[in-house]
Every structure is written in structure tokens, then in C-alpha cells.
Design a protein around this motif. Structure first.
Motif, PDB file in Angstrom:
ATOM      1  N   ALA A   1      41.287  35.938  50.254  1.00 12.79           N
ATOM      2  CA  ALA A   1      41.252  35.722  49.430  1.00 12.79           C
ATOM      3  C   ALA A   1      40.156  35.322  48.179  1.00 12.79           C
ATOM      4  O   ALA A   1      39.419  35.695  47.553  1.00 12.79           O
ATOM      5  N   ILE A   2      40.173  33.694  49.536  1.00 16.13           N
ATOM      6  CA  ILE A   2      38.463  33.172  48.683  1.00 16.13           C
ATOM      7  C   ILE A   2      37.191  33.364  49.152  1.00 16.13           C
ATOM      8  O   ILE A   2      36.703  33.751  48.455  1.00 16.13           O
ATOM      9  N   ALA A   3      37.580  34.896  50.351  1.00 16.31           N
ATOM     10  CA  ALA A   3      36.058  35.463  50.230  1.00 16.31           C
ATOM     11  C   ALA A   3      36.188  36.792  49.234  1.00 16.31           C
ATOM     12  O   ALA A   3      35.129  37.059  48.806  1.00 16.31           O
ATOM     13  N   THR A   4      37.109  36.969  48.996  1.00 16.11           N
ATOM     14  CA  THR A   4      36.990  38.101  48.453  1.00 16.11           C
ATOM     15  C   THR A   4      36.468  38.081  46.799  1.00 16.11           C
ATOM     16  O   THR A   4      36.464  38.320  45.782  1.00 16.11           O
ATOM     17  N   LEU A   5      37.237  36.644  46.495  1.00 16.01           N
ATOM     18  CA  LEU A   5      36.589  35.800  45.037  1.00 16.01           C
ATOM     19  C   LEU A   5      35.267  35.980  45.400  1.00 16.01           C
ATOM     20  O   LEU A   5      34.624  35.592  43.878  1.00 16.01           O
ATOM     21  N   GLN A   6      33.965  34.832  46.016  1.00 15.22           N
ATOM     22  CA  GLN A   6      33.601  34.952  46.043  1.00 15.22           C
ATOM     23  C   GLN A   6      32.436  35.536  45.875  1.00 15.22           C
ATOM     24  O   GLN A   6      31.472  35.722  45.689  1.00 15.22           O
ATOM     25  N   ARG A   7      32.967  36.822  46.947  1.00 19.09           N
ATOM     26  CA  ARG A   7      32.030  38.363  46.287  1.00 19.09           C
ATOM     27  C   ARG A   7      32.082  39.389  44.990  1.00 19.09           C
ATOM     28  O   ARG A   7      31.462  39.626  45.491  1.00 19.09           O
ATOM     29  N   SER A   8      33.388  38.037  44.233  1.00 16.16           N
ATOM     30  CA  SER A   8      33.885  39.363  43.578  1.00 16.16           C
ATOM     31  C   SER A   8      32.710  39.461  41.959  1.00 16.16           C
ATOM     32  O   SER A   8      32.959  40.312  40.894  1.00 16.16           O
ATOM     33  N   ASN A   9      31.376  38.495  41.927  1.00 12.55           N
ATOM     34  CA  ASN A   9      30.569  37.874  40.806  1.00 12.55           C
ATOM     35  C   ASN A   9      31.647  38.604  39.429  1.00 12.55           C
ATOM     36  O   ASN A   9      31.490  38.602  37.859  1.00 12.55           O
ATOM     37  N   GLY A  10      32.721  37.845  39.405  1.00 14.23           N
ATOM     38  CA  GLY A  10      33.352  37.116  38.484  1.00 14.23           C
ATOM     39  C   GLY A  10      34.062  38.325  37.617  1.00 14.23           C
ATOM     40  O   GLY A  10      34.994  37.757  36.993  1.00 14.23           O
ATOM     41  N   ARG A  11      34.790  39.301  39.163  1.00 13.63           N
ATOM     42  CA  ARG A  11      35.697  40.667  38.374  1.00 13.63           C
ATOM     43  C   ARG A  11      36.425  40.396  38.180  1.00 13.63           C
ATOM     44  O   ARG A  11      37.915  40.872  37.068  1.00 13.63           O
ATOM     45  N   PHE A  12      37.255  39.562  38.651  1.00 15.64           N
ATOM     46  CA  PHE A  12      38.974  38.740  38.931  1.00 15.64           C
ATOM     47  C   PHE A  12      39.092  38.593  37.272  1.00 15.64           C
ATOM     48  O   PHE A  12      38.453  36.927  36.963  1.00 15.64           O
ATOM     49  N   GLY A  13      40.319  38.501  36.363  1.00 19.07           N
ATOM     50  CA  GLY A  13      40.562  38.186  34.919  1.00 19.07           C
ATOM     51  C   GLY A  13      41.615  37.180  35.525  1.00 19.07           C
ATOM     52  O   GLY A  13      42.179  36.336  34.511  1.00 19.07           O
ATOM     53  N   LEU A  14      43.214  37.917  36.257  1.00 19.29           N
ATOM     54  CA  LEU A  14      44.164  37.537  36.824  1.00 19.29           C
ATOM     55  C   LEU A  14      44.278  37.225  38.304  1.00 19.29           C
ATOM     56  O   LEU A  14      43.407  38.243  38.888  1.00 19.29           O
ATOM     57  N   VAL A  15      44.595  35.839  38.947  1.00 21.18           N
ATOM     58  CA  VAL A  15      44.912  36.047  39.804  1.00 21.18           C
ATOM     59  C   VAL A  15      46.509  35.608  40.385  1.00 21.18           C
ATOM     60  O   VAL A  15      47.137  33.982  39.398  1.00 21.18           O
ATOM     61  N   LEU A  16      47.233  35.946  41.199  1.00 19.80           N
ATOM     62  CA  LEU A  16      48.838  35.552  42.134  1.00 19.80           C
ATOM     63  C   LEU A  16      48.217  35.178  42.662  1.00 19.80           C
ATOM     64  O   LEU A  16      47.960  36.394  43.561  1.00 19.80           O
ATOM     65  N   THR A  17      48.802  34.458  43.308  1.00 17.18           N
ATOM     66  CA  THR A  17      48.383  33.704  44.206  1.00 17.18           C
ATOM     67  C   THR A  17      50.064  33.076  44.243  1.00 17.18           C
ATOM     68  O   THR A  17      50.245  31.979  44.019  1.00 17.18           O
ATOM     69  N   ASP A  18      50.402  32.585  46.366  1.00 18.62           N
ATOM     70  CA  ASP A  18      51.365  32.360  46.734  1.00 18.62           C
ATOM     71  C   ASP A  18      50.928  31.515  46.907  1.00 18.62           C
ATOM     72  O   ASP A  18      49.683  30.965  47.100  1.00 18.62           O
ATOM     73  N   LEU A  19      51.763  30.124  46.643  1.00 17.85           N
ATOM     74  CA  LEU A  19      51.441  28.468  46.868  1.00 17.85           C
ATOM     75  C   LEU A  19      50.763  28.218  48.256  1.00 17.85           C
ATOM     76  O   LEU A  19      49.812  27.713  49.362  1.00 17.85           O
ATOM     77  N   SER A  20      52.121  29.395  49.013  1.00 16.95           N
ATOM     78  CA  SER A  20      51.790  28.438  51.176  1.00 16.95           C
ATOM     79  C   SER A  20      51.699  29.959  51.643  1.00 16.95           C
ATOM     80  O   SER A  20      51.775  31.012  51.244  1.00 16.95           O
ATOM     81  N   LEU A  21      50.932  30.195  51.626  1.00 16.87           N
ATOM     82  CA  LEU A  21      49.330  30.200  52.550  1.00 16.87           C
ATOM     83  C   LEU A  21      48.538  30.421  54.270  1.00 16.87           C
ATOM     84  O   LEU A  21      47.894  29.445  54.048  1.00 16.87           O
ATOM     85  N   PRO A  22      48.922  31.809  54.955  1.00 13.93           N
ATOM     86  CA  PRO A  22      48.513  30.890  56.125  1.00 13.93           C
ATOM     87  C   PRO A  22      46.674  31.181  55.646  1.00 13.93           C
ATOM     88  O   PRO A  22      45.506  31.583  54.467  1.00 13.93           O
ATOM     89  N   GLY A  23      45.352  30.058  55.819  1.00 15.37           N
ATOM     90  CA  GLY A  23      44.434  30.431  55.480  1.00 15.37           C
ATOM     91  C   GLY A  23      43.896  29.306  54.997  1.00 15.37           C
ATOM     92  O   GLY A  23      42.716  28.223  55.134  1.00 15.37           O
TER      93      GLY A  23
ATOM     94  N   ALA B   1      39.040  30.930  42.228  1.00 20.85           N
ATOM     95  CA  ALA B   1      39.319  32.128  41.199  1.00 20.85           C
ATOM     96  C   ALA B   1      38.576  31.667  40.051  1.00 20.85           C
ATOM     97  O   ALA B   1      37.781  31.876  39.230  1.00 20.85           O
ATOM     98  N   ARG B   2      38.667  29.822  39.708  1.00 22.47           N
ATOM     99  CA  ARG B   2      37.570  29.421  38.244  1.00 22.47           C
ATOM    100  C   ARG B   2      36.483  29.138  38.642  1.00 22.47           C
ATOM    101  O   ARG B   2      36.044  29.122  37.848  1.00 22.47           O
ATOM    102  N   HIS B   3      36.131  28.751  40.116  1.00 24.45           N
ATOM    103  CA  HIS B   3      34.823  29.089  40.320  1.00 24.45           C
ATOM    104  C   HIS B   3      34.046  30.102  40.695  1.00 24.45           C
ATOM    105  O   HIS B   3      32.278  30.440  39.268  1.00 24.45           O
ATOM    106  N   ALA B   4      34.771  30.925  40.837  1.00 22.98           N
ATOM    107  CA  ALA B   4      34.114  32.658  40.857  1.00 22.98           C
ATOM    108  C   ALA B   4      34.244  33.196  38.756  1.00 22.98           C
ATOM    109  O   ALA B   4      33.129  34.268  38.447  1.00 22.98           O
ATOM    110  N   ASN B   5      35.176  32.224  38.156  1.00 24.99           N
ATOM    111  CA  ASN B   5      35.722  33.323  36.932  1.00 24.99           C
ATOM    112  C   ASN B   5      36.264  31.749  36.447  1.00 24.99           C
ATOM    113  O   ASN B   5      36.982  31.967  36.316  1.00 24.99           O
ATOM    114  N   PRO B   6      35.613  31.670  35.091  1.00 30.27           N
ATOM    115  CA  PRO B   6      36.621  29.765  34.692  1.00 30.27           C
ATOM    116  C   PRO B   6      36.778  30.214  34.141  1.00 30.27           C
ATOM    117  O   PRO B   6      37.971  29.433  33.311  1.00 30.27           O
TER     118      PRO B   6
END
Length: 139
Positions: free
Chosen positions: A45-67, A77-82
Motif C-alpha cells: 500500500a505504501i509503495a502504491t501511494l508513493q507512486r500515485s502522484n496523489g491520485r488517491f483521495g480516499l484510503v480505507l485501511t485495516d489497522l493490523s497489516l503485515p509489512g 496517504a497523507r504524504h502523497a495527498n495531504p
């Protein structure tokens, strides 16, 4: 409450290590004709966000994730799109994690299992807020 895809003019990222949940939420957004992408762990998810150029305006994320946990995804997400809206989802809901999520910038917090009706309510509030912000920018 039907959501107008035009009122949410960006893409959605779903992050969960449960493929069934990803598939369910992907289907929900596909039915609304809102572009959506899924990721099954925090690092992806973080890699996707870093390559996204801010195109994601909504992220739904589980709290407990591997990695990387949902809080790390929220920060990316907030860094990619404040102005990104981040909704934390968790099967281990607690007052402490809800307060921490809001404190670090989550827009909302959903305890699993949740209904698609609850997601409708969250999306409706985001759509209303997005329209209001747009109206204030362009009087």
C-alpha cells in the motif's frame, strides 16, 4: 443513499490482508463506478501511494497489516495527498486506537464487521464535505 461518483473525483485504495474484504469493498466501489485499487499488505500500500502522484483521495485501511500497520499507511496517504481521506478499519476496535487514529489524521474509524450501509454513510459525509469545499473555493 446512492453516491454520485462525480462527487468523489479521485481514486480509492483499499488495504486489507483479508482478500474477501478487499473483494467485497472493490465490488462496492466498482458498482458505484468509482476507480478503486486493492493492496493486501502495508508495504504494498505504501509503495502504491508513493507512486500515485496523489491520485488517491480516499484510503480505507485495516489497522493490523503485515509489512506496515494502518497508521504507517495513513501517514503515507497523507504524504502523497495531504487532502486524502483515510478511514481506518479494524476487527480489534478500542477507544484507544480510535482516538489515536483520529489524532494522527484519520477521517473516520470503522469496526469490523461493518455493513455497506455504514460505508454509504461515511462516503456520503465525504461527498458532502468535498462539495462544500469545492463551493467555498469557487463561489
Amino acid at each position: 443513499m446512492p453516491i454520485d461518483a462525480a462527487s468523489l473525483p479521485w481514486e480509492v485504495l483499499i488495504v486489507d490482508d483479508d482478500e474477501g474484504i478487499i473483494d467485497l469493498i472493490l465490488s462496492y466501489f466498482n458498482d458505484l463506478r468509482i476507480p478503486v485499487t486493492g493492496a493486501s499488505d502495508g508495504r504494498a500500500a505504501i509503495a502504491t501511494l508513493q507512486r500515485s502522484n496523489g491520485r488517491f483521495g480516499l484510503v480505507l485501511t485495516d489497522l493490523s497489516l503485515p509489512g506496515a500497520d494502518g497508521f504507517a499507511v495513513l501517514q503515507a496517504a497523507r504524504h502523497a495527498n495531504p487532502s486524502c481521506y483515510v478511514v481506518i478499519m479494524t476487527g480489534y476496535a478500542s477507544i484507544d486506537s480510535a482516538v489515536q487514529a483520529v489524532r494522527v489524521g484519520a477521517y473516520d474509524y470503522l469496526a469490523k464487521p461493518f455493513s455497506m450501509g455504514q460505508l454509504d454513510v461515511v462516503l456520503g459525509r465525504i461527498a458532502d464535505r468535498t462539495q462544500m469545499e469545492e463551493a467555498n473555493r469557487n463561489p
